[in-house]
Each structure stands twice: as C-alpha cells, then as structure tokens.
Design an enzyme around this catalytic site. Structure first.
Site, PDB file in Angstrom:
ATOM      1  N   HIS A 242       2.127   9.758  -2.455  1.00  0.00           N
ATOM      2  CA  HIS A 242       2.491   8.336  -2.463  1.00  0.00           C
ATOM      3  C   HIS A 242       1.319   7.432  -2.850  1.00  0.00           C
ATOM      4  CE1 HIS A 242       0.786   8.022   1.678  1.00  0.00           C
ATOM      5  NE2 HIS A 242       0.758   6.703   1.457  1.00  0.00           N
TER       6      HIS A 242
ATOM      7  N   HIS B 128      -6.131   3.903   0.057  1.00  0.00           N
ATOM      8  CA  HIS B 128      -5.979   3.618   1.486  1.00  0.00           C
ATOM      9  C   HIS B 128      -5.949   4.847   2.382  1.00  0.00           C
ATOM     10  CE1 HIS B 128      -1.634   4.283   0.775  1.00  0.00           C
ATOM     11  NE2 HIS B 128      -1.464   4.319   2.081  1.00  0.00           N
TER      12      HIS B 128
ATOM     13  N   LYS C 240       5.803   5.519  -1.553  1.00  0.00           N
ATOM     14  CA  LYS C 240       6.720   6.331  -0.745  1.00  0.00           C
ATOM     15  C   LYS C 240       8.147   6.292  -1.274  1.00  0.00           C
ATOM     16  CE  LYS C 240       4.369   6.339   3.788  1.00  0.00           C
ATOM     17  NZ  LYS C 240       4.419   5.802   5.176  1.00  0.00           N
TER      18      LYS C 240
ATOM     19  N   HIS D 249       0.804  -1.231   0.000  1.00  0.00           N
ATOM     20  CA  HIS D 249       0.000   0.000   0.000  1.00  0.00           C
ATOM     21  C   HIS D 249       0.838   1.282   0.000  1.00  0.00           C
ATOM     22  CE1 HIS D 249       0.688  -0.709   4.332  1.00  0.00           C
ATOM     23  NE2 HIS D 249       0.633   0.596   4.445  1.00  0.00           N
ATOM     24  N   ASP D 250       2.028   1.239   0.609  1.00  0.00           N
ATOM     25  CA  ASP D 250       2.849   2.452   0.697  1.00  0.00           C
ATOM     26  C   ASP D 250       4.022   2.466  -0.274  1.00  0.00           C
ATOM     27  OD1 ASP D 250       1.570   4.117   2.442  1.00  0.00           O
ATOM     28  OD2 ASP D 250       2.629   3.419   4.234  1.00  0.00           O
TER      29      ASP D 250
HETATM   30  P1  C2E Z   1       2.124   6.439   8.590  1.00  0.00           P
HETATM   31  O1  C2E Z   1       3.013   6.938   9.671  1.00  0.00           O
HETATM   32  O2  C2E Z   1       2.285   4.997   8.193  1.00  0.00           O
HETATM   33  O3  C2E Z   1       0.653   6.687   9.015  1.00  0.00           O
HETATM   34  C1  C2E Z   1      -0.448   6.151   8.324  1.00  0.00           C
HETATM   35  C2  C2E Z   1      -1.730   6.791   8.763  1.00  0.00           C
HETATM   36  O4  C2E Z   1      -1.988   6.487  10.132  1.00  0.00           O
HETATM   37  C3  C2E Z   1      -1.710   8.305   8.701  1.00  0.00           C
HETATM   38  O5  C2E Z   1      -2.015   8.761   7.394  1.00  0.00           O
HETATM   39  C4  C2E Z   1      -2.819   8.646   9.679  1.00  0.00           C
HETATM   40  O6  C2E Z   1      -4.087   8.439   9.101  1.00  0.00           O
HETATM   41  C5  C2E Z   1      -2.626   7.617  10.760  1.00  0.00           C
HETATM   42  N1  C2E Z   1      -1.750   8.174  11.811  1.00  0.00           N
HETATM   43  C6  C2E Z   1      -0.440   7.900  12.002  1.00  0.00           C
HETATM   44  N2  C2E Z   1       0.023   8.560  13.097  1.00  0.00           N
HETATM   45  C7  C2E Z   1      -1.020   9.263  13.596  1.00  0.00           C
HETATM   46  C8  C2E Z   1      -1.182  10.155  14.730  1.00  0.00           C
HETATM   47  O7  C2E Z   1      -0.243  10.417  15.491  1.00  0.00           O
HETATM   48  N3  C2E Z   1      -2.426  10.671  14.928  1.00  0.00           N
HETATM   49  C9  C2E Z   1      -3.470  10.390  14.106  1.00  0.00           C
HETATM   50  N4  C2E Z   1      -4.671  10.956  14.355  1.00  0.00           N
HETATM   51  N5  C2E Z   1      -3.353   9.566  13.014  1.00  0.00           N
HETATM   52  C10 C2E Z   1      -2.142   9.023  12.774  1.00  0.00           C
HETATM   53  P2  C2E Z   1      -1.560  10.233   6.981  1.00  0.00           P
HETATM   54  O8  C2E Z   1      -1.847  11.194   8.057  1.00  0.00           O
HETATM   55  O9  C2E Z   1      -2.180  10.499   5.652  1.00  0.00           O
HETATM   56  O10 C2E Z   1      -0.002  10.142   6.807  1.00  0.00           O
HETATM   57  C11 C2E Z   1       0.571   9.414   5.762  1.00  0.00           C
HETATM   58  C12 C2E Z   1       2.028   9.281   5.997  1.00  0.00           C
HETATM   59  O11 C2E Z   1       2.629  10.575   6.032  1.00  0.00           O
HETATM   60  C13 C2E Z   1       2.392   8.662   7.345  1.00  0.00           C
HETATM   61  O12 C2E Z   1       2.351   7.282   7.266  1.00  0.00           O
HETATM   62  C14 C2E Z   1       3.783   9.225   7.559  1.00  0.00           C
HETATM   63  O13 C2E Z   1       4.743   8.505   6.798  1.00  0.00           O
HETATM   64  C15 C2E Z   1       3.699  10.605   6.978  1.00  0.00           C
HETATM   65  N6  C2E Z   1       3.376  11.614   7.992  1.00  0.00           N
HETATM   66  C16 C2E Z   1       2.150  12.052   8.362  1.00  0.00           C
HETATM   67  N7  C2E Z   1       2.255  13.017   9.297  1.00  0.00           N
HETATM   68  C17 C2E Z   1       3.577  13.193   9.539  1.00  0.00           C
HETATM   69  C18 C2E Z   1       4.331  14.079  10.412  1.00  0.00           C
HETATM   70  O14 C2E Z   1       3.811  14.878  11.176  1.00  0.00           O
HETATM   71  N8  C2E Z   1       5.709  13.982  10.381  1.00  0.00           N
HETATM   72  C19 C2E Z   1       6.324  13.085   9.555  1.00  0.00           C
HETATM   73  N9  C2E Z   1       7.662  13.054   9.596  1.00  0.00           N
HETATM   74  N10 C2E Z   1       5.635  12.254   8.727  1.00  0.00           N
HETATM   75  C20 C2E Z   1       4.277  12.314   8.721  1.00  0.00           C
HETATM   76 FE    FE Z   2       0.060   5.357   3.217  1.00  0.00          FE
END
Ligand code: C2E
Ligand code: FE
Length: 370
Positions: free
Chosen positions: A257, A283, A232, A228-229
C-alpha cells in the site's frame, strides 16, 4: 443641514481600506473589514454586510469576536426589502415604516432610527447581498444622497471581492473535503471511522510545527497526511478486515500500500499531492532502516514520512482494529518512548512528547463514534 463626510476624509478611508482589503484572503476578515469600511464612509453607528443564501432563503452576517453567523429570513425587514427589490432603501425613522422588523432591537435593546440599505451585486449583476448602515452619527441623524453614492460604490467593490473570496473559499473547502474523502477510502474499507484521518492530520501538523517547520509547510503536511493509506484501495478486503494476525504472504500484500499510494500521486505537479506521494511512500519506513518499502534509514526517509509515521502509529495503537483492541495511553507512550531512535526519528519523538498536551487534546476532541 444634512452632513456628508468631507472629501479628504473620504479619500483617506478609501486608501486605507483598499490596501487592507487587497491583502485579506480570509472570508470572515474580509467581511468585517467591509462592514467597517461602510460604517466609516457613511458615518453610521453600525454597518452590517448581509450575504444572501438563496437556497436556505436567508441572509447571514458575521460579527466581530463571534464564532457563529447571524441569520435573518431573506424577505425580512428593510434589508429584505432592498434585497427583493434591488433598490436602495433609505429611511429616516425605521419605526414609522411598516416594513421594519423591530425584533432585533427588542432582543438587543438597541434603538434603530435611520437606516440605509443598499443591494450588492456581483459582476453579472446578480444580487448577492445587502449593505445595511444604521443610525447616522450626525445631526440631523439622516443618511444623505452622498451616503447613498459612497455606499453604492463600496457595494460594487464589495460585490466583486466578496465573490472572489467566496469562490476561493469554496475551492479550499472542496479541496479539503476531497482529501478527507479520499483518505477515508482506505480507512472505511477496513471499517475504521473517518476520525482516524482527521486525527492523523492534526497530530502531523502539531509535530511539524513543533519541529520548526513554517506554518505554511505544516499546513501542507496537515492537508497531505490524510492520504497516507490511500494505497490500501488495492489491498483485498479479506486481508484488510481479517480479524486475526496476517500471514507473511498477506502482510507482504499489505505492505504494497505504501508504494501504491506513492504511484497514485507521484506524477502530480500539485504541491499537496507531491507531499502526499512522499508521505504514502515513507510512512512505514523506520529510523533504524528496518521498515518498508525500501528499508531507508535516518534522514534518507523523507521528513514528512517520519512525521506521519509517529502520528499514524500513535493513532493506530489507540484505535480498535479488526485484529486488535485499542491500547491504553500509558502503554502507547511507553512504546513510542521505547521506539525513539529505532522506529522513530529521535528528534521528532522529543517534539512529540514536548507537545503531548496538544496531541491529547486532539485525541479527546476527535474521538471515534460508538
Ligand atoms: P494500521 O492498523 O493503521 O497500523 C499502522 C501502524 O501502526 C502499523 O504498521 C504498526 O506500525 C502500528 N501498529 C498498529 N497496531 C499495532 C500493534 O498492535 N502493535 C504494534 N507494535 N504496532 C502496531 P504496520 O505494522 O506496517 O501495518 C500496516 C497495516 O497493515 C496496518 O495499518 C493494518 O491495516 C495492517 N495490519 C498489520 N498487522 C495486521 C494484522 O495482524 N492483522 C490484520 N488484519 N491487519 C494487520
Ligand atoms: Fe499505512
């Protein structure tokens, strides 16, 4: 006089096993069926099908109800003698033959007397294993010329189907490995462990099955979800591994991504990769239409995407990221409950909670190292 199996019994066995073997794809089941066929054909007390692994210099076999394989050195005992020489070994009293290795008897308390070992070759006449029948159940307890003929026929048949089955399982195993490896590309670059994709695959399977999809379709989602990712790969490391919160510009890059993953797979004719394309694309969509890349809502989001969204977020929240700590389980479950009908498909959210026990088991079984 030595006893052979009656002709009508022979035909019965051949018909019975021919249809069973033709419908069996699972290598272990095939293995056991063939051993059973050999036992019935020769009226032996036991029959073992040994498969050679020349690289590790062993012969291995499967036992019913056992998970593990039994292994013996490739040159060991009478089985090894048949394998090395490529010739039939038929012994009336094993203990009178210096090649016999009584170690297994000593371990199991079994008393081997007569033994018949027949080498198994593949279509190219290369040796791939040995059929071993032990202790003919007749009086006198000796294997006959007919037994040799019948078991040799079985060996020829076995050699061909085993080789097909081995190749087939090789193919399936490599496919799984490639999928996990690809899935890990996106992950390892953001310093996540390989366990994430395995957990997401297992959660997705549980939710898919629980929502009423067939075993086959649930397995398809399980296989496709680790990718799914994959999109990236096109996101710069500085963004992927950023310790803090992303700026709007950075997050917009990150959002790509989903579409990138879709375009990687979208032209494939393979079912798994088509599923992977849809999953990559959908997703991050949300049930209420507030997600990306297209802002689709409800059932306009592909079912596979809705399933993996739940699995992915559940896992992401429970994992440490460069930008956040792992959340405690209660907090995660509260968020998922809260997001029912907002982020997540309400029906799938119910399925998720109905199968929480199985989901938590996966979480425990595939913990991140360190
Ligand atoms: P990921 O870390 O694999 O997170 C996948 C999804 O899990 C996120 O999609 C979000 O829906 C949920 N999620 C993860 N961590 C949190 C959290 O702390 N709080 C909440 N409410 N939901 C969370 P999303 O937001 O579309 O992010 C996609 C990807 O973007 C993330 O994959 C991560 O790789 C990156 N990302 C998102 N926000 C940040 C950030 O603040 N800092 C960094 N360095 N990367 C981020
Ligand atoms: Fe994703």
């Amino acid at each position: 006089a030595p006893f052979d199996i009656p002709a009508e019994e022979l035909l019965k066995i051949i018909f019975e096993f021919a249809s069973k073997l033709a419908h069996e794809n699972d290598l272990d089941q095939l293995h056991l069926l063939m051993a059973e066929m050999g036992r019935r054909l020769t009226l032996a007390d036991r029959c073992t099908l040994w498969i050679a692994d020349p690289e590790d210099k062993i012969l291995w076999t499967k036992i019913a109800h056992g998970m593990d394989r039994i292994k013996i050195p490739i040159e060991s005992g009478l089985v090894g003698a048949a394998y090395r020489s490529g010739e039939v070994v038929s012994i009336h009293d094993a203990y009178k033959d210096s090649r016999f290795n009584p170690a297994v008897d000593q371990k199991t308390g079994y008393r081997t007397q007569s033994i018949l070992c027949i080498p198994i070759r593949n279509a190219d006449q290369e040796m791939i294993g040995v059929y071993q029948a032990v202790n003919k159940q007749t009086s006198p307890p000796v294997f006959t010329e007919k037994d040799i003929t019948y078991l040799s026929l079985a060996a020829t048949y076995t050699g061909q189907s085993m080789e097909k089955a081995i190749l087939y399982s090789e193919l399936i195993e490599s496919q799984k490995e490639i999928i996990l490896t690809m899935g890990n590309i996106g992950e390892s670059r953001s310093r996540e462990t390989g366990q994430h994709v395995k957990r997401v695959a297992a959660y997705s399977y549980i939710i898919a099955r629980g929502s009423g999809l067939s075993e086959e379709e649930a397995r398809l989602i399980e296989l496709a979800s680790p990718m799914h990712d994959i999109g990236k790969v096109a996101v710069p490391d500085a963004i992927l591994n950023k310790p803090g919160k992303l700026t709007d510009i950075e997050f917009n890059q990150m959002k790509k991504h989903a579409e990138t993953g879709y375009s990687i797979f979208k032209n494939s004719k393979r079912k798994i990769l088509q599923a992977a394309a849809l999953i990559a694309r959908d997703h991050h969509e949300k049930w209420d239409g507030s997600g990306y890349p297209h802002g689709r809502s409800g059932e306009d989001i592909h079912l596979y995407g809705r399933i993996v969204a739940l699995a992915d977020v559940f896992d992401a929240l429970g994992s440490k990221r460069p930008y956040k700590d792992a959340w405690p389980l209660e907090k995660i479950l509260n968020l998922i409950r809260f997001e029912k009908g907002k982020h997540f498909d309400p029906e799938l959210t119910d399925v998720f909670f109905d199968h929480l026990e199985a989901i938590e088991k996966v979480r425990d079984d595939y913990r991140d190292e360190s």
